[in-house]
Each structure stands twice: as structure tokens, then as C-alpha cells.
Write a protein that holds these residues in place. Structure first.
Motif, mmCIF file in Angstrom:
data_model
loop_
_atom_site.group_PDB
_atom_site.id
_atom_site.type_symbol
_atom_site.label_atom_id
_atom_site.label_comp_id
_atom_site.label_asym_id
_atom_site.label_seq_id
_atom_site.Cartn_x
_atom_site.Cartn_y
_atom_site.Cartn_z
ATOM 1 N N ASN A 23 -76.835 24.114 -80.927
ATOM 2 C CA ASN A 23 -77.036 22.721 -80.551
ATOM 3 C C ASN A 23 -77.082 21.827 -81.781
ATOM 4 O O ASN A 23 -77.435 22.267 -82.861
ATOM 5 C CB ASN A 23 -78.312 22.556 -79.715
ATOM 6 C CG ASN A 23 -79.561 22.978 -80.458
ATOM 7 O OD1 ASN A 23 -79.578 23.976 -81.161
ATOM 8 N ND2 ASN A 23 -80.625 22.233 -80.312
ATOM 9 N N TYR A 43 -77.558 21.723 -74.723
ATOM 10 C CA TYR A 43 -78.709 20.840 -74.911
ATOM 11 C C TYR A 43 -79.876 21.457 -74.167
ATOM 12 O O TYR A 43 -79.777 21.802 -72.980
ATOM 13 C CB TYR A 43 -78.437 19.437 -74.375
ATOM 14 C CG TYR A 43 -79.695 18.593 -74.285
ATOM 15 C CD1 TYR A 43 -80.163 17.905 -75.396
ATOM 16 C CD2 TYR A 43 -80.427 18.532 -73.107
ATOM 17 C CE1 TYR A 43 -81.327 17.159 -75.333
ATOM 18 C CE2 TYR A 43 -81.598 17.777 -73.034
ATOM 19 C CZ TYR A 43 -82.044 17.099 -74.149
ATOM 20 O OH TYR A 43 -83.209 16.373 -74.092
ATOM 21 N N ILE A 59 -72.299 17.814 -74.857
ATOM 22 C CA ILE A 59 -73.326 18.823 -74.558
ATOM 23 C C ILE A 59 -73.078 19.459 -73.192
ATOM 24 O O ILE A 59 -73.761 20.406 -72.805
ATOM 25 C CB ILE A 59 -74.738 18.218 -74.569
ATOM 26 C CG1 ILE A 59 -74.861 17.125 -73.504
ATOM 27 C CG2 ILE A 59 -75.096 17.701 -75.956
ATOM 28 C CD1 ILE A 59 -76.274 16.795 -73.123
#
Length: 671
Positions: free
Chosen positions: A372, A395, A417
């Protein structure tokens, strides 16, 4: 009656027409599939559906939520028992990679059966010698190493709850982190962390005098638990499972949040199940995966979304002691990893590092890099430079019950994401998470229409990500929240969002959706920012600065720095003399500030920049940070502000000018 020749002519005509139209059909399908990602959804439906049924069966029939059972089954299976479960790579004592090359490293290997047997022997020691029982909370102050994994699984075997402490924490944050979960004991990595822990030991015992502190040394403990003649302990299934529900804590991970000291986020058995079995489906993590990670295991990224998918998919976890740019690809090569885990800064460091022989040797052998915080401009550079087939961006947060996923292979979703298909988008939006519009003039406030309900943002419009609570009458079955902090838990919950009676969990993060449904992270809300892959609470930093007698008020915000990932700490100070001290007196204040933050804050929490200014209070006597947000370096919007930067080598604050800021931007000066 038409002859066979006539039928044949008709068929031939239709065939010719079809093949003439085929390029158009193919182009239409390509555009349609790009927009709605039908094939992506098709690949998800069956495996995701099977795992959902598995969890329903687990919840309603077996009530076996503890993932120790799955690892045990793998270890005792003839097919997987001799497969490597864990590789561990570290420097040999006294060796230097730049001088000694491959000979600088040693690599330990543990099969699933070996790991399982070690866990049972360690369980015997923890249970019989140290008295750890089912239901106990046990804090761990450990660096990355096999013993971390063994302790974690041994505690699950016993039925205890591990709490992963950040080994960078000291003094007040560490004391609070331990005290808030009310542990039976704290297990300390005596090989690598004893000196750091002992700086705060007396403060910890003063605050929590009944705490048992247990120092575990690798060189003493490993020979015992590797010895087949050592006694073993396997907890009774009846005892281990007694009273356990899917939403009960499997482990505790700490997060800074926005209320000051770290909060201990409950990671439930359900969340661990999703991480182990649902998360790998869109990421395409299978039993062939050999995942190299040097991300700290005290973070959910390294443990929940690193170790768990590796073990529960019956793959291999290759564990690095800590991240190193210079030897990164050597470690990946020596562990034969085909998957790597990252946080955003790691990727930037790797892309900007000089080319090495190891990366040339390993070019194209990594199938997936996932993690991430990967910056959009670094994303394609990472893929192309190292020949990586796919990027898997997700995420998640320590307390969030779910994660979003984006696996990008062909350019769709770079920087996103989430890049699921249209059908998955609609399903997830109705059952898991969605975005809500914010007030036009204030990104921190959710917009409600004339009927009092929220709305989803338009394409290209920022909105806060929220997660659905399945049972609004019992929030904690979906969102267990934080340990011993009801106020913080329920402050994240928002009700009557899209209809009367529903409930959702706020993420405090702003996102944006594009025209084909991809979701992109845009910014963090409130009083938390992310620096060096860590969440930093501005309140926590402010509390430390206010310990100094010279400081009357302070406001800490996140600051963007050219060519750097995330936001670093930027402190605005007002002295008790309203900043009217002489230059020499202000220098003395700065020296005390530097000493305070270096001594009492982890490296990622120290304000990299400081300036003096008048701090206004609101009518409710709260500090107004509005005019301090988004500071401009090196000297503010007017170019006249006097700003100081933290010289990490000299451990002092020095004046910042255009030249020194350019050196910081080029990382000639590290902050």
C-alpha cells in the motif's frame, strides 16, 4: 424446397458476414470489457463465493475460527508437511554485504511440519513456565525473525491473544500501548530490543506494577524448541474454542489514530479469515507464492496481509530482518521469492537506487509486488525496471474490518486502490464499502441533503471511504474497534447514512472514483498523517512538545516535501514569552525541542520542520490549525517565514533556506 446447396450458401454468406464484422465485434468487446471488466468479475465470482460459503459454514457449524487449525492441517498433510513454510534471511554477525556479498547472509528454512512442531514445543514453555493461559493478552516487543512467527502461532494454539508492539516506541507511547490492553505479560526480543525496551522499563512497571516482563533470547530458546525431545503442548480444542465468536479478537495491532496516544485495534477472527482467504483471490496469491517481506510484522501489512495469506494459501513466507536498499534484490534472490511486499517509500527507494547485478540477475522473476502507498508516478517505473508482471495495491487500516484491492497488469488502475469490475463494484458498494460526498467548503464534514441523508460523490469528486456495519444494533460484530476505548470506537461510527437505521464506519480518508469505477486515495483527514510508512498522531507529538516549560502552545500538521512520500511532521510553536525571546534564547528552545523529540518520539514521529508563530484559539479554547495546514517549504507562501529543519546527524534544528531544502529534496540531507 431449398436444396442443400442453398443452405450451404446461406451458411457461407452468414459466416463471411460474421468474420467481416469480427474486428468490429472484437473492438466493441475490448471497450466494453475495459469499461465494465466483465472478465475480472468472472474470475472472482466462483472462488470468492466458495470462500464466503466456507466462512458461513465455519460460523454456523464448526465454530472453529482459530487459524491455528488450518496451519496444523497443512503441517500434518503428506502433501504439504515437507514444503518450506518460512525462510528467514539475515546478516551474519560481523559481515557486510557490500564487502562479503552473498556470504554476508545466512538463510534459515522451516517446513510446515518443522514450524508446527516448534510451535508446540514453544507453547509448552509459554504455558508451563510462564503461565500463559487461554484468554490472556500477551504483548510482544519483537523485530522480524522466526521467533516472532513461532510465538504468534503458539499463543493462538494456547488460545491467548497476541498484541504486536511497535519496537520503535519508547517512554510514554510504549507505556500507554502496554497499559491499554492490560496484558498478562510482555515478551521482549532480548537479542535485538532489550536495550531499547529497558529505556522505558521502569516507567512501564511504575504504571503497571503487576506486569510480567519476559526476555527471550534467540540463541538460548531456539535450540530447545528445535529439539525433538523437548516436551510439547497442544491446547484442547474444547478449551481453545470455548466462547469464541467470529468478531472476537484474534490479535491486536496498534494505530496512532487522532486522539493522542496509540490505540490498540482489534483484528477479529473474521478479519483474519478475509485476509487469509478472500484477499488472495483478487490478488492472485496461490500456493506457488513465495512472498518476500521486510515490512515489520508488528504492522498489519506484514503480518495480517503478508504472513497469513502465505501460510493459509500453503505458500512460503520469506522474511527479511529489516529493509535494506543495497541488499534488497540479493535477499529476494537468495530466498527465491516470486512475490514481494512493499510500502510506498520502499518502491521509491528501490527505483531511485543505482542498478545492481542482483536486480539484473532477477529481472522478470517477480510475478507480483503488492502493498500500500505506491505513488502513481513510481508505479510503472517499478514494474518496468524490475520486470514485475503485476502490481497489487490495497487500502486497509489497522482497525478496518475490510480492505480494498487493485491488481494491475495491463495499465487499468495504475495508482488506484481498487479496480474491480462493474458487478463487483455494485456488490461491494451495497454490502462492504462506498464513498460519501463531503461538504463543498470543508473536506472534514460529510454532506447531508435536505432529507438528512448522505450521497455518493460524482465521478472525480472527493469523498470519504466508509465501511458498512452489517448489524447496526450490535456494531462490534462488524467493527470491534479499539481495546478499552469505547469513545474512540463509536466516534468512528456514522448512522442514518443512506436510509434510516443503517450504520457505517468512517475511514477518515478521502478517495476519488474515476469514470470506470477505479478508486484512488487522495488525502488523510483530521489530525493524522503518514510518514516513513507509519501513521503519526499530531496530538501525540503535541503532547510531547508541551512537556517543555518554554512552550505555551503548539500545532503539528503534516507537510509535503518535494520528492518524498507521505507527509512529515511540521510543528508551529508559541513560547510562553510569545516568541519575543532573543535569537540565542530561541536557539536554546530549539535545542530543548530537538532533545525532547529525539528522546521521546520514534524517528517517524519527530517534527522534521519547526517554526515560531502566534497560535490562535477558537471560542471553545481549542487550537485552530486551519491556517497552518499545507505549509509551503522552504519559507512559506510569502517567502519570508523562518523555518528550521531537524539535522538528524547533529541532533539539532538548523535554519532552512532554499539551498538546504533542495538538498533535502534530493536526499543529500535526510530527514
Amino acid at each position: 424446397m431449398p436444396s442443400l446447396i442453398t443452405y450451404a450458401a446461406i451458411v457461407a454468406t452468414l459466416a463471411v458476414a460474421y468474420f467481416k464484422a469480427w474486428p468490429g465485434i472484437r473492438a466493441w468487446w475490448k471497450d466494453f470489457n475495459h469499461r465494465y471488466r466483465v472478465t475480472d468479475d468472472g474470475q472472482l465470482i466462483i472462488p470468492m463465493g466458495l470462500q464466503a460459503l466456507r466462512h458461513i459454514y465455519q460460523t454456523l457449524i464448526t465454530h472453529r475460527f482459530n487459524q491455528f487449525y488450518d496451519i496444523e492441517w497443512t503441517a500434518l498433510s503428506p502433501r504439504y508437511s515437507s514444503k518450506i513454510a518460512l525462510n528467514y534471511i539475515n546478516l551474519k554477525p560481523g559481515k557486510n554485504f557490500k564487502i562479503d556479498g552473498d556470504d554476508a547472509f545466512y538463510v534459515e528454512h522451516y517446513t510446515y511440519r518443522e514450524m508446527y512442531d516448534i510451535v508446540l514445543r514453544l507453547s509448552y514453555i509459554l504455558h508451563t513456565k510462564y503461565g500463559i493461559e487461554k484468554g490472556d493478552t500477551v504483548t510482544m516487543y519483537f523485530m522480524n525473525k522466526p521467533l516472532f512467527i513461532f510465538i504468534w502461532l503458539a499463543l493462538w494454539n494456547i488460545g491467548a491473544i497476541p498484541a504486536f508492539l511497535n519496537y520503535n516506541l519508547k517512554h510514554n507511547p510504549l507505556v500507554h500501548s502496554i497499559k491499554v490492553v492490560k496484558p498478562t505479560c510482555v515478551l521482549v526480543d532480548a537479542t535485538d530490543c532489550e536495550e531499547s525496551f529497558n529505556e522505558s522499563k521502569q516507567e512501564i512497571l511504575d504504571a503497571y506494577p503487576d506486569l510480567q516482563v519476559i526476555y527471550l533470547k534467540d540463541f538460548e530458546l531456539l535450540p530447545i524448541i528445535k529439539d525433538p525431545s523437548s516436551p510439547e503442548f497442544r491446547q484442547s480444542d474444547k478449551v481453545r474454542d470455548a466462547g469464541v465468536q467470529a468478531w472476537h479478537p484474534a490479535l491486536l495491532v496498534y494505530t496512532s489514530g487522532t486522539t493522542g496516544m496509540p490505540k490498540s485495534a482489534v483484528n477479529s477472527w473474521r478479519k483474519c479469515f478475509f485476509a487469509a482467504y478472500l484477499f488472495p483471490v483478487p490478488m492472485k496469491i496461490y500456493e506457488t507464492a513465495n512472498i518476500y517481506t521486510a515490512m515489520p510484522l508488528y504492522h498489519g501489512t506484514g503480518s495480517i496481509l503478508g504472513a497469513l495469506p502465505a501460510f493459509e494459501q500453503r505458500g512460503t513466507l520469506s522474511l527479511g530482518h529489516k529493509f535494506s536498499v543495497s541488499s534488497y534484490w540479493a535477499q529476494v534472490r537468495l530466498t527465491n521469492a516470486n512475490t514481494i511486499q512493499y510500502v510506498g517509500e520502499v518502491c521509491r527507494y528501490l527505483v531511485e537506487a543505482p542498478e545492481t547485478e542482483d536486480e539484473r540477475m532477477y529481472y522478470g522473476k517477480v510475478e507480483l509486488a503488492y502493498g500500500n502507498g505506491l505513488r502513481k508516478d513510481i508505479w510503472p517505473k517499478l514494474k518496468h525496471r524490475f520486470g514485475i508482471k503485476a502490481i497489487g495495491e490495497f487500502y486497509a487500516s489497522s482497525e478496518s474490518p475490510f480492505a480494498t484491492t487493485c491488481r494491475e497488469e495491463n495499465g487499468t488502475g495504475v495508482g488506484a486502490i481498487r479496480n474491480n469490475g462493474w458487478l463487483a463494484d455494485k456488490f461491494l458498494g451495497a454490502t462492504i464499502y462506498t464513498l460519501v460526498r463531503m461538504q463543498p467548503d470543508d473536506d472534514n464534514l460529510i454532506y447531508r441533503n435536505k432529507d438528512g441523508f448522505c450521497e455518493e460523490p460524482h465521478t472525480g469528486e472527493k469523498g470519504e471511504l466508509i465501511t458498512k456495519i452489517w448489524n447496526p444494533r450490535d456494531v462490534k460484530t462488524t467493527f470491534p474497534g479499539y481495546v478499552n476505548n469505547e469513545e474512540a470506537t463509536y466516534s468512528k461510527v456514522i448512522r442514518d447514512v443512506f436510509h434510516k437505521g443503517d450504520a457505517w464506519v468512517r475511514s477518515d480518508d478521502l478517495m476519488m472514483r474515476d469514470g470506470i469505477g477505479n478508486i484512488y486515495f487522495t488525502d488523510r483527514m483530521g489530525d493524522t498523517f503518514r510518514w516513513k510508512s507509519e501513521n503519526v498522531s499530531t496530538t501525540e507529538v503535541e503532547n510531547e512538545l508541551l512537556e517543555l516549560d518554554e512552550i505555551e502552545y503548539c500545532a503539528v500538521v503534516g507537510c509535503k516535501v518535494k520528492n518524498h512520500e507521505g507527509r512529515c511532521g511540521y510543528a508551529v510553536l508559541q513560547t510562553r514569552s510569545n516568541n519575543e525571546e532573543s535569537d540565542e534564547e530561541l536557539k536554546q528552545v530549539l535545542d530543548k525541542v530537538a532533545d525532547r523529540v529525539i528522546t521521546h518520539l520514534p524517528h517517524f514521529g519527530r517534527p522534521c520542520f519547526v517554526r515560531f508563530d502566534t497560535i490562535e484559539l477558537t471560542f471553545s479554547h481549542k487550537i485552530s490549525k486551519k491556517r497552518f495546514r499545507n505549509p509551503v517549504l522552504p519559507a512559506g507562501p510569502s517567502g519570508t517565514q523562518k523555518v528550521y529543519y531537524l539535522d538528524t546527524k547533529g541532533k539539532r534544528y538548523l535554519p532552512l533556506d532554499a539551498e538546504s531544502y533542495e538538498q533535502i529534496a534530493r536526499e543529500k540531507i535526510r530527514i
